[in-house]
Design an enzyme around this catalytic site. Structure first.
Site, mmCIF file in Angstrom:
data_model
loop_
_atom_site.group_PDB
_atom_site.id
_atom_site.type_symbol
_atom_site.label_atom_id
_atom_site.label_comp_id
_atom_site.label_asym_id
_atom_site.label_seq_id
_atom_site.Cartn_x
_atom_site.Cartn_y
_atom_site.Cartn_z
ATOM 1 C CB SER A 125 -2.923 0.446 1.459
ATOM 2 O OG SER A 125 -3.328 0.623 3.068
ATOM 3 C CG ASP A 162 -0.989 0.854 6.016
ATOM 4 O OD1 ASP A 162 -2.140 1.064 4.962
ATOM 5 O OD2 ASP A 162 0.206 0.956 6.322
ATOM 6 C CG HIS A 168 3.927 0.904 7.126
ATOM 7 N ND1 HIS A 168 3.064 2.216 6.496
ATOM 8 C CD2 HIS A 168 4.693 1.626 8.007
ATOM 9 C CE1 HIS A 168 3.531 2.902 6.426
ATOM 10 N NE2 HIS A 168 4.627 3.071 8.015
ATOM 11 C CG MET A 195 3.007 2.779 10.658
ATOM 12 S SD MET A 195 1.556 3.527 9.582
ATOM 13 C CE MET A 195 0.520 2.161 8.529
ATOM 14 C CG MET A 210 5.501 7.075 5.989
ATOM 15 S SD MET A 210 4.318 6.237 5.349
ATOM 16 C CE MET A 210 2.688 6.866 5.931
ATOM 17 C CG ASP A 220 1.704 4.142 2.878
ATOM 18 O OD1 ASP A 220 2.359 3.353 4.066
ATOM 19 O OD2 ASP A 220 1.177 4.410 2.775
#
Ligand code: DX5
Ligand code: ZN
Length: 220
Positions: free
Chosen positions: A12, A39, A70, A72, A141, A180
């Site tokens: 990441s 992220d 990803h 979020m 998660m 993750d």
């Protein structure tokens, strides 16, 4: 799409030196990473703000590896086209976000990207069951999203990884199971034993003295 029993290591970039992200992505590529995990945080769905589609575009020319994005963010549907244009290969959205999950997953697929669905530690597995036949990846998660460097939440999350594996086999589905948050040389094996095959790691890989060795250790 690679088969969902192959172990995939996805550093990441949240934990990398953003000031030289091109070199950091190349470093992960040369160290043997399979995917690069990005992220995206909007400061609303999660407490932290990270980066947007332009950052994904900045990373894209530096590697041919799969960009595993990803989101979020509260409204992934609103920004989807920009992340596709930026060069994402896979896009994962949260079941808890404010969007039509079916519509968003369909749009990701129509764009030619891998369809990912994520659930937070507090979200019951039952919440994602209606969508499991419409995804290529389930992200369980293993920390509360927002910040790297947190501890692996085993009790709250491993039963969901096992349930996802069992459901996939019972229903003849094909989706990767990704974890993750807090994934390191030790927790990676716990996640693998429960059924996860895609391992996202920020701190433990970008903080490792030798990333290639750390990635090898994660392959088991
Ligand atoms: C959500 C982020 C982090 C990051 C990995 O907070 O998704 O989990 O990728 O963080 P580490 O590997 O540093 O725990
Ligand atoms: Zn992530």
């Amino acid at each position: 799409m690679s088969d969902c029993n192959t172990r995939i290591i996805a550093p990441s970039v949240l934990a990398s030196d953003w000031g030289q992200v091109g070199a950091e992505v190349k470093r992960a590529d040369e160290a043997g990473a399979d995917w690069i995990h990005l992220d995206v945080m909007d400061g609303h769905f999660v407490e932290n703000i990270s980066f947007g589609p332009q950052f994904v575009s900045a990373v894209r020319p530096h590697t041919k590896l799969t960009l595993d994005v990803h989101l979020m963010i509260t409204r992934p549907d609103k920004y989807l086209a920009e992340f596709v244009k930026a060069g994402s290969d896979r896009i994962t959205v949260h079941v808890e976000a404010e969007h039509d999950v079916v519509g968003t997953l369909a749009a990701i697929g129509e764009a030619g990207c891998g369809r990912g669905l994520a659930l937070n530690p507090a979200t019951p597995f039952e919440m994602v069951v209606p969508f499991l036949d419409q995804i290529d990846l389930l992200l369980v998660m293993t920390v509360v999203p927002g910040f790297g460097g947190q501890s692996f939440m085993k009790e709250e999350t491993m039963p969901k990884v096992a349930a996802a594996k069992a459901y996939r086999e019972e229903h003849g589905l094909e989706y990767h199971i990704e974890v993750d948050g807090g994934i390191d040389a030790e927790t990676v094996h716990i996640a693998g034993e429960n059924g996860a095959n895609v391992m996202v790691a920020g701190t433990s890989l970008y903080g490792a003295p030798d990333m290639a060795v750390a990635i090898q250790e994660m392959r088991g």
